[in-house]
Enzyme design. Structure first.
Site, PDB file in Angstrom:
ATOM      1  N   LYS A   1      -2.794 -10.571  -2.735  1.00 17.46           N
ATOM      2  CA  LYS A   1      -1.739 -10.740  -1.748  1.00 17.46           C
ATOM      3  C   LYS A   1      -1.836 -12.101  -1.029  1.00 17.46           C
ATOM      4  O   LYS A   1      -2.958 -12.640  -0.796  1.00 17.46           O
ATOM      5  CB  LYS A   1      -1.464  -9.444  -0.871  1.00 17.46           C
ATOM      6  CG  LYS A   1      -1.068  -8.276  -1.645  1.00 17.46           C
ATOM      7  CD  LYS A   1      -0.742  -7.152  -0.803  1.00 17.46           C
ATOM      8  CE  LYS A   1      -0.585  -5.977  -1.561  1.00 17.46           C
ATOM      9  NZ  LYS A   1       0.008  -4.828  -0.705  1.00 17.46           N
TER      10      LYS A   1
ATOM     11  N   TYR B   1       9.428  -4.343  -4.898  1.00 20.87           N
ATOM     12  CA  TYR B   1       8.943  -3.323  -4.286  1.00 20.87           C
ATOM     13  C   TYR B   1      10.255  -2.213  -4.008  1.00 20.87           C
ATOM     14  O   TYR B   1      10.229  -1.609  -3.024  1.00 20.87           O
ATOM     15  CB  TYR B   1       8.516  -3.590  -2.959  1.00 20.87           C
ATOM     16  CG  TYR B   1       7.059  -3.897  -3.126  1.00 20.87           C
ATOM     17  CD1 TYR B   1       5.976  -2.910  -3.101  1.00 20.87           C
ATOM     18  CD2 TYR B   1       6.621  -5.364  -2.660  1.00 20.87           C
ATOM     19  CE1 TYR B   1       4.640  -3.345  -3.349  1.00 20.87           C
ATOM     20  CE2 TYR B   1       5.309  -6.001  -2.837  1.00 20.87           C
ATOM     21  CZ  TYR B   1       4.285  -4.533  -3.053  1.00 20.87           C
ATOM     22  OH  TYR B   1       3.178  -5.081  -2.893  1.00 20.87           O
TER      23      TYR B   1
ATOM     24  N   ASN C   1      -3.164  -5.698   2.808  1.00 25.51           N
ATOM     25  CA  ASN C   1      -4.348  -4.792   2.173  1.00 25.51           C
ATOM     26  C   ASN C   1      -5.190  -5.512   1.052  1.00 25.51           C
ATOM     27  O   ASN C   1      -5.670  -4.899   0.057  1.00 25.51           O
ATOM     28  CB  ASN C   1      -3.888  -3.372   1.981  1.00 25.51           C
ATOM     29  CG  ASN C   1      -2.917  -3.389   1.043  1.00 25.51           C
ATOM     30  OD1 ASN C   1      -2.365  -4.305   0.536  1.00 25.51           O
ATOM     31  ND2 ASN C   1      -2.454  -2.117   0.423  1.00 25.51           N
TER      32      ASN C   1
ATOM     33  N   HIS D   1      -2.615  -5.264  -4.580  1.00 20.84           N
ATOM     34  CA  HIS D   1      -1.738  -4.446  -5.007  1.00 20.84           C
ATOM     35  C   HIS D   1      -2.461  -4.042  -6.288  1.00 20.84           C
ATOM     36  O   HIS D   1      -2.864  -4.747  -7.107  1.00 20.84           O
ATOM     37  CB  HIS D   1      -0.354  -4.974  -5.357  1.00 20.84           C
ATOM     38  CG  HIS D   1       0.288  -3.876  -6.069  1.00 20.84           C
ATOM     39  ND1 HIS D   1       1.064  -2.713  -5.476  1.00 20.84           N
ATOM     40  CD2 HIS D   1       0.698  -3.974  -7.441  1.00 20.84           C
ATOM     41  CE1 HIS D   1       1.478  -2.148  -6.501  1.00 20.84           C
ATOM     42  NE2 HIS D   1       1.419  -2.779  -7.677  1.00 20.84           N
TER      43      HIS D   1
ATOM     44  N   GLU E   1       5.510  -2.984 -14.125  1.00 18.71           N
ATOM     45  CA  GLU E   1       5.121  -4.307 -13.078  1.00 18.71           C
ATOM     46  C   GLU E   1       4.657  -5.345 -14.027  1.00 18.71           C
ATOM     47  O   GLU E   1       4.719  -6.531 -13.650  1.00 18.71           O
ATOM     48  CB  GLU E   1       3.918  -3.732 -12.087  1.00 18.71           C
ATOM     49  CG  GLU E   1       4.699  -2.693 -10.989  1.00 18.71           C
ATOM     50  CD  GLU E   1       3.581  -1.922 -10.175  1.00 18.71           C
ATOM     51  OE1 GLU E   1       2.262  -2.369 -10.177  1.00 18.71           O
ATOM     52  OE2 GLU E   1       3.796  -1.373  -9.429  1.00 18.71           O
TER      53      GLU E   1
END
Ligand code: CMP
Length: 139
Positions: free
Chosen positions: A11, A51, A114, A117, A128
């Site tokens: 990310k 998302y 975080n 993913h 995905e």
């Protein structure tokens, strides 16, 4: 049947902090094979589409803004039982609750930022991986 691939995203904050190399090293050391990889920045529309399953959640708009805020690394990684194995390697969504040595504990900043993913099921992994990669981009 248990799948052998999962999608990971390094990310924006983890990229910004210089963690691409260390995260890829953890992935390699855990025995995953990288079969596809890209360095790119999502548009707002692309982040929304990726998302989409979270569109009704209170954190959706902020998540979309964050995920389109800077470059990311996306990769298809392969190993037997990849989804579960990778989720174990990264730890739970919240880095504060992730075990010592897990990728999110080491390289995550907070619940949203975080670190990485990881697909949450084989069905999500399929969707995905197809979102980011054509057949010609997989090795
Ligand atoms: P990821 O694995 O990319 O899947 C959905 C993302 O939504 C998740 O990691 C977090 O970045 C984010 N997320 C999940 N729950 C929350 C929450 N309660 N508050 C803010 N962000 C969240």
């Amino acid at each position: 049947m248990i799948g052998n691939k999962t999608l990971t995203i390094i990310k924006p904050m983890a990229v910004k902090k210089g963690f691409i190399g260390p995260i890829l090293t953890k992935i390699n050391e855990a025995g995953f094979r990288i079969s596809a990889m890209k360095y790119l920045q999502l548009t707002v529309e692309e982040a929304k589409a990726f998302y989409d399953e979270h569109r009704l959640k209170p954190f959706y708009d902020d998540l979309v803004a964050f995920m389109s805020s800077g470059p990311i690394v996306v990769a298809i990684i392969e190993k037997e039982n990849a989804v579960e194995e990778y989720r174990h390697l990264i730890g739970p969504t919240d880095p504060a609750k992730a075990p010592e040595g897990s990728i999110r504990r080491l390289y995550g900043t907070n619940l949203q930022q975080n670190g990485v993913h990881g697909s949450d099921s084989d069905i999500s992994a399929e969707r995905e991986c197809n979102f980011f990669f054509s057949a010609l981009e997989r090795y």
